[in-house]
Design a protein around this motif. Structure first.
Motif, PDB file in Angstrom:
ATOM      1  N   SER A 443      34.664   1.329 -62.967  1.00  0.00           N
ATOM      2  CA  SER A 443      34.949  -0.158 -62.169  1.00  0.00           C
ATOM      3  C   SER A 443      33.938  -0.958 -62.336  1.00  0.00           C
ATOM      4  CB  SER A 443      35.052   0.378 -60.606  1.00  0.00           C
ATOM      5  OG  SER A 443      34.911  -0.993 -59.890  1.00  0.00           O
ATOM      6  N   VAL A 444      34.220  -2.237 -62.711  1.00  0.00           N
ATOM      7  CA  VAL A 444      33.087  -3.248 -62.956  1.00  0.00           C
ATOM      8  C   VAL A 444      33.277  -4.219 -61.765  1.00  0.00           C
ATOM      9  CG1 VAL A 444      32.357  -5.197 -64.355  1.00  0.00           C
ATOM     10  CG2 VAL A 444      33.135  -2.952 -65.553  1.00  0.00           C
ATOM     11  N   HIS A 445      32.181  -4.555 -61.256  1.00  0.00           N
ATOM     12  CA  HIS A 445      31.827  -5.603 -60.145  1.00  0.00           C
ATOM     13  C   HIS A 445      31.378  -7.063 -60.817  1.00  0.00           C
ATOM     14  CE1 HIS A 445      31.761  -2.085 -57.349  1.00  0.00           C
ATOM     15  NE2 HIS A 445      32.599  -2.011 -57.876  1.00  0.00           N
ATOM     16  N   ILE A 446      31.880  -7.963 -60.110  1.00  0.00           N
ATOM     17  CA  ILE A 446      30.868  -9.360 -60.725  1.00  0.00           C
ATOM     18  C   ILE A 446      30.827 -10.301 -59.338  1.00  0.00           C
ATOM     19  CG2 ILE A 446      31.712  -9.478 -62.939  1.00  0.00           C
ATOM     20  CD1 ILE A 446      33.702 -11.832 -62.044  1.00  0.00           C
ATOM     21  N   THR A 447      29.991 -11.092 -59.245  1.00  0.00           N
ATOM     22  CA  THR A 447      29.651 -12.065 -58.156  1.00  0.00           C
ATOM     23  C   THR A 447      29.831 -13.458 -58.965  1.00  0.00           C
ATOM     24  OG1 THR A 447      28.106 -10.249 -57.653  1.00  0.00           O
ATOM     25  CG2 THR A 447      27.858 -12.591 -56.451  1.00  0.00           C
ATOM     26  N   ALA A 448      31.048 -14.006 -58.314  1.00  0.00           N
ATOM     27  CA  ALA A 448      31.137 -15.587 -59.121  1.00  0.00           C
ATOM     28  C   ALA A 448      31.134 -16.488 -58.107  1.00  0.00           C
ATOM     29  CB  ALA A 448      32.451 -15.207 -59.985  1.00  0.00           C
ATOM     30  N   VAL A 449      30.273 -17.413 -58.301  1.00  0.00           N
ATOM     31  CA  VAL A 449      30.685 -18.546 -57.139  1.00  0.00           C
ATOM     32  C   VAL A 449      31.597 -19.566 -57.602  1.00  0.00           C
ATOM     33  CG1 VAL A 449      28.741 -19.951 -58.651  1.00  0.00           C
ATOM     34  CG2 VAL A 449      29.139 -20.225 -56.044  1.00  0.00           C
ATOM     35  N   VAL A 450      32.512 -19.807 -56.816  1.00  0.00           N
ATOM     36  CA  VAL A 450      33.511 -20.639 -57.224  1.00  0.00           C
ATOM     37  C   VAL A 450      33.409 -22.082 -57.367  1.00  0.00           C
ATOM     38  CG1 VAL A 450      36.086 -21.474 -56.488  1.00  0.00           C
ATOM     39  CG2 VAL A 450      35.156 -18.967 -55.897  1.00  0.00           C
ATOM     40  N   LEU A 451      33.499 -22.724 -58.582  1.00  0.00           N
ATOM     41  CA  LEU A 451      33.064 -23.975 -58.864  1.00  0.00           C
ATOM     42  C   LEU A 451      34.279 -25.101 -58.441  1.00  0.00           C
ATOM     43  CD1 LEU A 451      31.161 -25.788 -60.327  1.00  0.00           C
ATOM     44  CD2 LEU A 451      32.237 -25.601 -62.593  1.00  0.00           C
ATOM     45  N   GLN A 452      33.627 -25.866 -57.645  1.00  0.00           N
ATOM     46  CA  GLN A 452      34.795 -27.242 -57.414  1.00  0.00           C
ATOM     47  C   GLN A 452      33.631 -28.210 -57.260  1.00  0.00           C
ATOM     48  OE1 GLN A 452      37.246 -26.564 -54.135  1.00  0.00           O
ATOM     49  NE2 GLN A 452      38.386 -24.937 -55.428  1.00  0.00           N
TER      50      GLN A 452
END
Ligand SMILES: Cc1cc2nc3c(=O)[nH]c(=O)nc-3n(C[C@H](O)[C@H](O)[C@H](O)COP(=O)(O)OP(=O)(O)OC[C@H]3O[C@@H](n4cnc5c(N)ncnc54)[C@H](O)[C@@H]3O)c2cc1C
Ligand SMILES: Cc1cc2nc3c(=O)[nH]c(=O)nc-3n(C[C@H](O)[C@H](O)[C@H](O)COP(=O)(O)O)c2cc1C
Length: 607
Positions: A443-452
């Motif tokens: 399993s791969v995890h990512i941390t992504a800040v949602v761009l708006q």
């Protein structure tokens, strides 16, 4: 005293912004002439699978050899645009990927041709992956006169906020000359942080007259017809889908459709932003990764925007099409056949503000004279009013193609494939992997800040990939991914001290590092001091992974944690303040902070 510390710092460039479009431009008549992109006959091939450039040029009758080195596609698009434009100046182009050529064969091009290198700088002042071998050959392996007689020029792509600005383009330019090459036209440099498009257009002003003179071409042979690199073939229905690649062969061209197994909001309710922890299941893919690698994500465009654009174009979204290359040696625009809706969803960049190149092509498709005149004015670099309009409407307004088609509603495409080819390609986005292969091999995890963000024109704009990721339902949706190897690694020996500085989503790779060291500790290893500097606004909004960090402190995986809250108390506290207070080796840590501060990237990268 700590003697050896591994100081790691996550830096990435959040403004991932290709500014170009694919080749092809609309002019009065369509002759069906192809922009030749590679040699066709067996003569140009070799046992290594690499092309003999001179033989390929001879096969294609080409005298302008465009060699690109790209990571994210812009250089390839620029090379294709030069190819399309070159026909208007009676040059015959050949476009080649730098990793497909025999370097020694370049010199054999002789006086009949010019090689134009379109190369980007990547990493921390490095060649793109595809150009590593070429750069090694140029700088270390080639004989002193290996490029004697090669006529060349260079267009370099870079971003001046990086410390090693334009390293690759400058190095290629310098070393080709050192090896005997003859520079026929000055190197151009496009700055992604400024106006890449304008730099590229300005560089071409004198390029074409120079090439006409150097190559001695006959301008009567200039071809002003529409140049297409792909055909549009409409099919009656969807054919059988192609067989998926076997496990273990998934890569950027053949991404793995990974099931989403978790999609969690990391920000507190008090936050006005969003940051997601997303888990991707690798089971059955044969894919593996190492802690510190990057995940490539192939996003989908916002379905509402897709429908809006297709509606304005007036095409049936369910039409099935395929787009094979005009030159059989090249790859199709997208694999197999699919619906127009799917093509616009997965392959076309419909959000990046359209370049002048695209607007110029659109002007020729506008039936309303006023629309055509206004678009032509916007792309005319000599027109001050046009430049101001382009800046206000396209750049500051962050206009999408939807906005352009709405404002200039007399634009009519009679070929859906031409729309696809004209627009930039939708490119993958990369994310630092936030998990350790030692704890999560499948399993791969990512941390992504949602761009708006809100554009200067007051409209809400959404980042393509992060809003797509945020929309994926665990247990139901899949997402096309691939793994990209990185050089960013935790210290191989767990006893090595590790100081990590990861403000905001900069913590992403360090969550993987911490899991890695936690697995080592659980397996009985002695851990060296493990220190994390993290920065966020407040404890209630964006303190990412607070519970996990507490648990690591309790278990001894994390020896010390220093948090800089920038919006608590009377003064703004950032990680550099915490480092100055606590760092075991302040001088080294300071070096990284100063590097970022000097480049003016600290705020940009962190927030
Ligand atoms: C090696 C690497 C690792 C990365 N790791 C991570 C990670 O771990 N986590 C993470 O969140 N991101 C990471 N990124 C960034 C990530 O790849 C994407 O660029 C980011 O998520 C935005 O993608 P998007 O498709 O949502 O936005 P896009 O649709 O690509 O939109 C981004 C574009 O919007 C425009 N824009 C943004 N803000 C504004 C504004 N205020 N005003 C005007 N225009 C604006 C800019 O032109 C920008 O280029 C990484 C990037 C790289 C290269
Ligand atoms: C991870 C990353 C690292 C980069 N490093 C540099 C650099 O060291 N120097 C520079 O001038 N530009 C750098 N750039 C900017 C790229 O050269 C620029 O985005 C260029 O347009 C990419 O071209 P391509 O799409 O053909 O790969 C970097 C970009 C990224 C995403």
């Amino acid at each position: 005293m700590i003697i050896a510390s591994a100081i790691a710092f996550a830096v990435w460039y959040l403004c991932f912004r290709p500014t170009s479009a694919s080749a092809s431009t609309r002019v009065p008549s369509f002759s069906g002439v192809a922009a030749v992109r590679a040699g066709g006959s067996g003569k140009s091939g070799s046992w290594s699978g690499k092309k003999d450039v001179a033989a390929a040029a001879a096969d294609a009758g080409a005298n302008l050899i465009l060699i690109y080195g790209t990571q994210t596609g812009t250089s390839e698009d620029f090379a294709q645009r030069l190819a399309a434009e070159s026909r208007r100046h009676a040059c015959v182009p050949l476009v080649l990927d730098v990793d497909s050529i025999e370097f020694e064969s370049l010199a054999s091009l002789g006086a009949e041709a010019v090689a134009c290198f379109v190369v980007a700088t990547y990493g921390e002042g490095e060649p793109t992956d595809s150009a590593v071998e070429f750069h090694e050959w140029l700088t270390e392996e080639a004989d002193e006169d290996a490029l004697e007689g090669l006529q060349f020029t260079v267009f370099a792509l870079g971003n001046k906020t990086y410390e090693h600005y334009q390293f690759m383009g400058r190095s290629v330019d310098e070393h080709i000359e050192r090896l005997g090459g003859s520079r026929v036209y000055v190197r151009g440099e496009g700055d992604e942080d400024g106006q890449m498009e304008e730099d590229f257009l300005a560089w071409q002003t004198e390029l074409w007259p120079t090439l006409v003179e150097v190559l001695g071409v006959d301008l009567d042979m200039a071809d002003n017809s529409l140049i297409r690199l792909y055909e549009t073939r409409i099919l009656p229905s969807l054919p059988q889908p192609p067989t998926p690649p076997a496990p273990g062969t998934f890569d950027a061209r053949h991404p793995f459709p990974a099931l989403i197994t978790a999609n969690v909001e990391l920000h507190g309710q008090a936050s006005d932003r969003s940051c997601r922890l997303v888990h991707f299941d690798l089971s059955g893919s044969g894919l593996s990764y190492e802690t510190g690698d990057h995940l490539g994500v192939l996003p989908h465009n916002d379905p509402e925007l897709v429908d809006a654009v297709i509606g304005r174009l007036g095409f049936d979204p369910e039409i099935v099409l395929e787009m094979p290359p005009v030159d059989a040696a090249q790859k199709p625009y997208f694999p197999g056949a699919t619906t127009f809706r799917n093509v616009v969803t997965k392959y076309v960049d419909i959000t990046t503000p359209p370049s002048r190149y695209v607007l110029r092509a659109l002007a020729e498709l506008a039936s309303d004279d006023a629309h055509r005149a206004e678009l032509e004015d916007m792309v005319d670099m000599r027109s001050e009013s046009g430049k101001a309009k382009y800046k206000a409407f396209v750049v500051d307004g962050c206009a999408t193609i939807d906005d352009v088609l709405a404002r200039f509603d007399s634009i009519v495409f009679d070929d859906m494939g031409y729309f696809v080819e004209l627009m930039p390609k939708l490119i993958p986005r990369y994310y630092s992997i936030s998990s350790s292969h030692k704890q999560h091999p499948n399993s791969v995890h990512i941390t992504a800040v949602v761009l708006q963000y809100v554009s200067a024109s007051g409209l809400l704009r959404k980042g393509v990939a992060t809003n797509y990721l945020a929309s994926l339902a665990p247990g139901a949706d899949t997402c096309d991914i691939f793994i990209r190897t990185s050089h960013f690694r935790p210290p191989p020996n767990p006893a090595t001290p590790c100081i990590m500085v990861g403000p905001g989503t900069g913590i992403a790779p360090f969550r993987g590092f911490l899991q890695d060291r936690d697995a080592d500790r659980a397996a009985g290893a002695d851990l060296g001091p493990t220190v994390l500097f993290f920065g966020c606004r407040t404890p209630d909004t964006d303190y990412l992974y607070a519970d996990e960090l507490d648990a690591y402190q309790a278990s001894g995986t994390l020896s010390s944690l220093h948090i800089a809250f920038s919006r608590v108390g009377p003064s703004k506290i950032y990680v550099q303040h915490k480092i100055a207070e606590h760092a075991a080796q302040p001088n080294k840590a300071k070096y990284y902070m100063e590097k970022l501060a000097k480049a003016g990237r600290y705020q940009q990268d962190v927030w």
